[in-house]
Design a protein around this motif. Structure first.
Motif, PDB file in Angstrom:
ATOM      1  N   LEU A  62      -4.148   6.416 -38.040  1.00 37.95           N
ATOM      2  CA  LEU A  62      -2.950   6.896 -36.986  1.00 37.95           C
ATOM      3  C   LEU A  62      -2.720   5.424 -36.136  1.00 37.95           C
ATOM      4  O   LEU A  62      -1.277   5.250 -36.119  1.00 37.95           O
ATOM      5  CB  LEU A  62      -3.494   7.701 -36.116  1.00 37.95           C
ATOM      6  N   ARG A  63      -3.454   4.715 -35.857  1.00 36.58           N
ATOM      7  CA  ARG A  63      -3.270   3.501 -35.084  1.00 36.58           C
ATOM      8  C   ARG A  63      -2.336   2.410 -36.035  1.00 36.58           C
ATOM      9  O   ARG A  63      -1.315   2.016 -35.215  1.00 36.58           O
ATOM     10  CB  ARG A  63      -4.338   2.674 -34.618  1.00 36.58           C
ATOM     11  N   ALA A  64      -2.308   2.532 -37.272  1.00 42.38           N
ATOM     12  CA  ALA A  64      -1.752   1.813 -38.006  1.00 42.38           C
ATOM     13  C   ALA A  64      -0.333   2.199 -38.254  1.00 42.38           C
ATOM     14  O   ALA A  64       0.700   1.259 -38.663  1.00 42.38           O
ATOM     15  CB  ALA A  64      -2.328   1.553 -39.501  1.00 42.38           C
ATOM     16  N   ILE A  65      -0.029   3.451 -37.998  1.00 44.26           N
ATOM     17  CA  ILE A  65       1.413   4.086 -38.240  1.00 44.26           C
ATOM     18  C   ILE A  65       2.148   3.992 -36.841  1.00 44.26           C
ATOM     19  O   ILE A  65       3.366   3.684 -37.000  1.00 44.26           O
ATOM     20  CB  ILE A  65       1.067   5.548 -38.618  1.00 44.26           C
ATOM     21  N   ILE A  66       1.422   4.108 -35.736  1.00 47.95           N
ATOM     22  CA  ILE A  66       2.069   4.203 -34.317  1.00 47.95           C
ATOM     23  C   ILE A  66       2.481   2.849 -33.948  1.00 47.95           C
ATOM     24  O   ILE A  66       1.713   1.839 -33.970  1.00 47.95           O
ATOM     25  CB  ILE A  66       1.491   4.692 -33.591  1.00 47.95           C
ATOM     26  N   PRO A  67       3.788   2.536 -33.666  1.00 46.63           N
ATOM     27  CA  PRO A  67       3.920   1.251 -33.019  1.00 46.63           C
ATOM     28  C   PRO A  67       3.328   0.988 -31.707  1.00 46.63           C
ATOM     29  O   PRO A  67       3.128   1.995 -30.940  1.00 46.63           O
ATOM     30  CB  PRO A  67       5.605   1.452 -32.891  1.00 46.63           C
ATOM     31  N   THR A  68       2.814  -0.183 -31.498  1.00 46.86           N
ATOM     32  CA  THR A  68       2.125  -0.323 -30.417  1.00 46.86           C
ATOM     33  C   THR A  68       2.325  -1.761 -29.545  1.00 46.86           C
ATOM     34  O   THR A  68       3.110  -2.617 -30.324  1.00 46.86           O
ATOM     35  CB  THR A  68       0.486  -0.529 -30.827  1.00 46.86           C
ATOM     36  N   LEU A  69       2.086  -1.650 -28.606  1.00 45.39           N
ATOM     37  CA  LEU A  69       2.286  -2.843 -27.682  1.00 45.39           C
ATOM     38  C   LEU A  69       0.907  -3.627 -27.773  1.00 45.39           C
ATOM     39  O   LEU A  69      -0.190  -3.332 -27.753  1.00 45.39           O
ATOM     40  CB  LEU A  69       2.519  -2.607 -26.291  1.00 45.39           C
ATOM     41  N   PRO A  70       1.083  -5.150 -27.560  1.00 44.49           N
ATOM     42  CA  PRO A  70      -0.114  -5.880 -27.508  1.00 44.49           C
ATOM     43  C   PRO A  70      -0.982  -5.698 -26.461  1.00 44.49           C
ATOM     44  O   PRO A  70      -2.258  -5.514 -26.481  1.00 44.49           O
ATOM     45  CB  PRO A  70       0.240  -7.229 -27.321  1.00 44.49           C
ATOM     46  N   SER A  71      -0.514  -5.067 -25.297  1.00 47.19           N
ATOM     47  CA  SER A  71      -1.185  -4.553 -24.006  1.00 47.19           C
ATOM     48  C   SER A  71      -1.954  -3.228 -24.242  1.00 47.19           C
ATOM     49  O   SER A  71      -2.854  -2.856 -23.508  1.00 47.19           O
ATOM     50  CB  SER A  71      -0.477  -4.674 -22.870  1.00 47.19           C
ATOM     51  N   ASP A  72      -1.495  -2.643 -25.490  1.00 56.05           N
ATOM     52  CA  ASP A  72      -2.279  -1.158 -25.661  1.00 56.05           C
ATOM     53  C   ASP A  72      -3.740  -1.295 -25.827  1.00 56.05           C
ATOM     54  O   ASP A  72      -4.308  -1.943 -26.795  1.00 56.05           O
ATOM     55  CB  ASP A  72      -1.672  -0.507 -26.835  1.00 56.05           C
TER      56      ASP A  72
END
Length: 123
Positions: A62-72
């Motif tokens: 799931l984490r690999a699919i969701i766009p994230t920010l470096p601060s997440d």
């Protein structure tokens, strides 16, 4: 001085009584440590480890699919919340049916902007 020694000896004697009392409690413990119970416990631990490993692998996907920010800092609950927001965003994109770019990089960029605007609106 002699009375202190007797006093210490007296406490020491109580310690032994307390210790043997605890030892007797262990004998009557509801979980006896026979090989069947130990085996069941080991199997339950193995099942729990596999379940936890499977759950963690699911969250990694799931984490690999969701766009994230470096601060997440994505704990499991934060991952689920962000996934819900991403799904809401994707639904909005699909409902607009404009000539929006639908390649993954553009979607990720748009989601990051949408997400940051949403966070600013909450303040």
């Amino acid at each position: 001085m002699l009375s202190m020694h007797n006093h210490n000896h007296h406490n020491h004697h109580h310690h032994h009584i307390g210790h043997s009392h605890n030892h007797n409690q262990h004998k009557h413990h509801p979980y006896s440590f026979n090989s069947s119970n130990v085996h069941q416990r080991i199997l339950a631990n193995v099942r729990e480890r596999k379940r936890t490993q499977s759950l963690n692998e699911g969250f990694d996907l799931l984490r690999a699919i969701i766009p994230t920010l470096p601060s997440d800092k994505l704990s499991k609950i934060a991952t689920l919340r962000l996934a819900c927001r991403y799904i809401r965003f994707l639904v909005e994109i699909l409902e607009q049916k404009d000539d929006l770019p639908l390649d993954v990089q553009s979607l990720y960029r748009l989601f990051t902007i949408w997400r940051l605007e949403e966070e600013v609106d909450k303040r």
